[in-house]
Design an enzyme around this catalytic site. Structure first.
Site, PDB file in Angstrom:
ATOM      1  N   ASP A  12       0.870  -1.180   0.000  1.00  0.00           N
ATOM      2  CA  ASP A  12       0.000   0.000   0.000  1.00  0.00           C
ATOM      3  C   ASP A  12       0.903   1.224   0.000  1.00  0.00           C
ATOM      4  O   ASP A  12       2.097   1.139   0.265  1.00  0.00           O
ATOM      5  CB  ASP A  12      -0.875  -0.014   1.266  1.00  0.00           C
ATOM      6  CG  ASP A  12      -1.823   1.178   1.333  1.00  0.00           C
ATOM      7  OD1 ASP A  12      -2.322   1.601   0.277  1.00  0.00           O
ATOM      8  OD2 ASP A  12      -2.062   1.687   2.440  1.00  0.00           O
ATOM      9  N   SER A  13       0.304   2.376  -0.301  1.00  0.00           N
ATOM     10  CA  SER A  13       1.047   3.629  -0.250  1.00  0.00           C
ATOM     11  C   SER A  13       1.512   3.953   1.170  1.00  0.00           C
ATOM     12  O   SER A  13       2.461   4.695   1.347  1.00  0.00           O
ATOM     13  CB  SER A  13       0.158   4.771  -0.743  1.00  0.00           C
ATOM     14  OG  SER A  13      -1.035   4.804  -0.001  1.00  0.00           O
ATOM     15  N   CYS A  75      -3.711  -0.970  -2.161  1.00  0.00           N
ATOM     16  CA  CYS A  75      -3.933   0.462  -2.399  1.00  0.00           C
ATOM     17  C   CYS A  75      -4.910   0.674  -3.561  1.00  0.00           C
ATOM     18  O   CYS A  75      -4.658   0.224  -4.676  1.00  0.00           O
ATOM     19  CB  CYS A  75      -2.593   1.109  -2.705  1.00  0.00           C
ATOM     20  SG  CYS A  75      -2.690   2.850  -3.100  1.00  0.00           S
ATOM     21  N   GLU A 155      -6.540   8.431  10.814  1.00  0.00           N
ATOM     22  CA  GLU A 155      -5.188   8.496  11.382  1.00  0.00           C
ATOM     23  C   GLU A 155      -5.168   9.267  12.699  1.00  0.00           C
ATOM     24  O   GLU A 155      -4.311   9.020  13.546  1.00  0.00           O
ATOM     25  CB  GLU A 155      -4.230   9.094  10.347  1.00  0.00           C
ATOM     26  CG  GLU A 155      -4.165   8.197   9.123  1.00  0.00           C
ATOM     27  CD  GLU A 155      -3.001   8.440   8.198  1.00  0.00           C
ATOM     28  OE1 GLU A 155      -2.332   9.484   8.333  1.00  0.00           O
ATOM     29  OE2 GLU A 155      -2.762   7.576   7.333  1.00  0.00           O
ATOM     30  N   CYS A 187     -11.302   2.571  -0.030  1.00  0.00           N
ATOM     31  CA  CYS A 187     -10.026   3.084   0.478  1.00  0.00           C
ATOM     32  C   CYS A 187      -9.656   2.247   1.683  1.00  0.00           C
ATOM     33  O   CYS A 187     -10.527   1.906   2.500  1.00  0.00           O
ATOM     34  CB  CYS A 187     -10.162   4.554   0.871  1.00  0.00           C
ATOM     35  SG  CYS A 187      -8.723   5.207   1.757  1.00  0.00           S
ATOM     36  N   HIS A 189      -8.338   2.860   4.417  1.00  0.00           N
ATOM     37  CA  HIS A 189      -8.596   3.410   5.753  1.00  0.00           C
ATOM     38  C   HIS A 189     -10.055   3.263   6.180  1.00  0.00           C
ATOM     39  O   HIS A 189     -10.362   3.326   7.363  1.00  0.00           O
ATOM     40  CB  HIS A 189      -8.256   4.903   5.794  1.00  0.00           C
ATOM     41  CG  HIS A 189      -6.797   5.209   5.855  1.00  0.00           C
ATOM     42  ND1 HIS A 189      -5.936   4.900   4.843  1.00  0.00           N
ATOM     43  CD2 HIS A 189      -6.046   5.809   6.806  1.00  0.00           C
ATOM     44  CE1 HIS A 189      -4.710   5.315   5.168  1.00  0.00           C
ATOM     45  NE2 HIS A 189      -4.752   5.872   6.350  1.00  0.00           N
TER      46      HIS A 189
END
Lengths: 268, 268
Positions: A12-13, A75, A155, A187, A189
């Site tokens: 992933d990024s 990702c 985050e 996504c 997240h």
């Protein structure tokens, strides 16, 4: 010649893809897993397609050098921009990606005519989910919404407070009354908001599609088909290109467990 | 030998530093300005100090090659981590930074005993404002608060809606009753919240210190001292390391005007 004992590579990024690693560990607990998070260059979602492709190929070569038997593109931005190039670079090593897996889950639901998708600006602008879903069935309507604030909220750990709920309303209220039957969390997240999203969408009866779970299920099926399931592994090794602030706190929130082994490596 | 007609160089990890460019253009309208935004590698705030230093030195060399007569470090993270190295690399070219300028403004206010600072995690953890303020006057108390969500909110354009106000309450309510007399906006993005912050801090009578305005004033004073003020310039040239999504919309929001000339350059 690919063998059962080789690890699965996931990348992933950044560390958001650890939600995919978490789902893979749960679905395939006896596999060795190598994770690469490009924490020095995150986020990819705002970068140009050329840049994203170059970065993704560097990571693919890194994983191939470490002898992975399968590559999972965790990702969404990379899945949208660089899947073809990665498949070419990987040769006989199978490559799965979150967009294809999430899409397969959505189109497999009964009587499905309208799919909602949320993602980063890059993912939404790429139209990757729209193209993927409509290549299965051109009659399915797809409604997209970019949600740039959800990554920083995840985050910050604000996944169910007043700001998170209000932000989700700003992004998701557009879907109310639209008739979407499912909502793809496009996504890495976003699975952190899986509890609160149904409350924000209250009463709409929308099926939430977690692409982390979808790709983990696809990986299991693929390894079974290829007779490449491992019975003796279970190691998890994390590589990152930089060790950012609050790394451990974040990584453990996304992975859902202790992160024991982390190496910082440079791809240059 | 530095001459009046050389441009001023300004750089930041991304396009947030355009708020500094805006303030410099207003204070020094007859100067040529070269701006560099490291949009391919933004954000710096979550990266390690080693990485930030290496990136900052690459940009410094880029600006020096283009013959700047002064370097303004618009990025708080770079100011905190790499100022010494940049001054060394710049030789006779003067270097100013947002932390020093914001600090000088704060300590110059009359009877000042308690300063509040908001910034990214990287800036706050570096303690750079605390050290800078207390090196002027060790008796001044400094209270800091990291506000990771303000950058993505500014980039989303949510600078005064319900989510912005609620987020600012989460971050700033800790300052209420604390007795801070000023609040330094220790991140290039934060000037966009300059209107709404006083409302959130209602009735506290706190002086808001915009470090973009502070560094622009410092640059003007320094050029006057060195007899290096230009009377015939006024060009603004923007370089970025990548052209991200929504680049123009964002750049113009931060710069407060049309962005005519943009070049994408690679530092590698």
């Amino acid at each position: 010649m690919i063998t059962k004992s080789q690890p699965i590579g996931i990348f992933d990024s950044g560390i958001g893809g650890l939600t995919v690693a978490k789902a893979v560990i749960e679905a395939l607990p006896n596999e060795d897993i190598i994770y690469f998070g490009d924490t020095a260059r995150v986020p990819y979602g705002i970068k140009s397609e050329e840049t994203v492709r170059a970065y993704a190929l560097e990571i693919t070569r890194f994983l191939l050098k470490r002898g992975v038997k399968m590559i999972l593109i965790a990702c969404n931005t990379v899945s949208a921009s660089a899947k073809k190039e990665i498949i070419e670079a990987a040769g006989e090593v199978p490559v799965l990606d979150v967009i294809t897996s999430g899409t397969q889950k959505a189109v497999s639901l009964p009587n499905h005519q309208h799919v909602g998708v949320i993602g980063t600006l890059g993912t939404v602008n790429s139209q990757a989910y729209v193209k993927a879903i409509q290549s299965h069935d051109g009659s399915i309507e797809v409604s997209q919404q970019a949600c740039p604030l959800l990554v920083p909220l995840a985050e910050e750990g604000w996944i169910d407070n007043d700001v998170a709920v209000q932000t989700l309303h700003h992004y998701l209220d557009v879907f109310k009354g639209s008739g979407i039957q499912s909502l793809i969390l496009g996504c890495t997240h976003y699975p952190l908001f899986k509890e609160v999203i149904p409350k924000v969408m209250n009463g709409e009866g929308v099926e939430i599609i977690d692409s982390a779970e979808s790709i983990a299920a696809s990986a299991k099926t693929k390894l079974q088909e290829l007779n490449l399931l491992n019975k003796d592994g279970g190691d998890f090794h994390c590589f990152v290109s930089d060790r950012p602030q609050r790394f451990h706190e974040l990584a453990e929130r996304f992975l859902g467990r202790d992160l024991k082994s982390v190496d910082v490596v440079s791809l240059d």
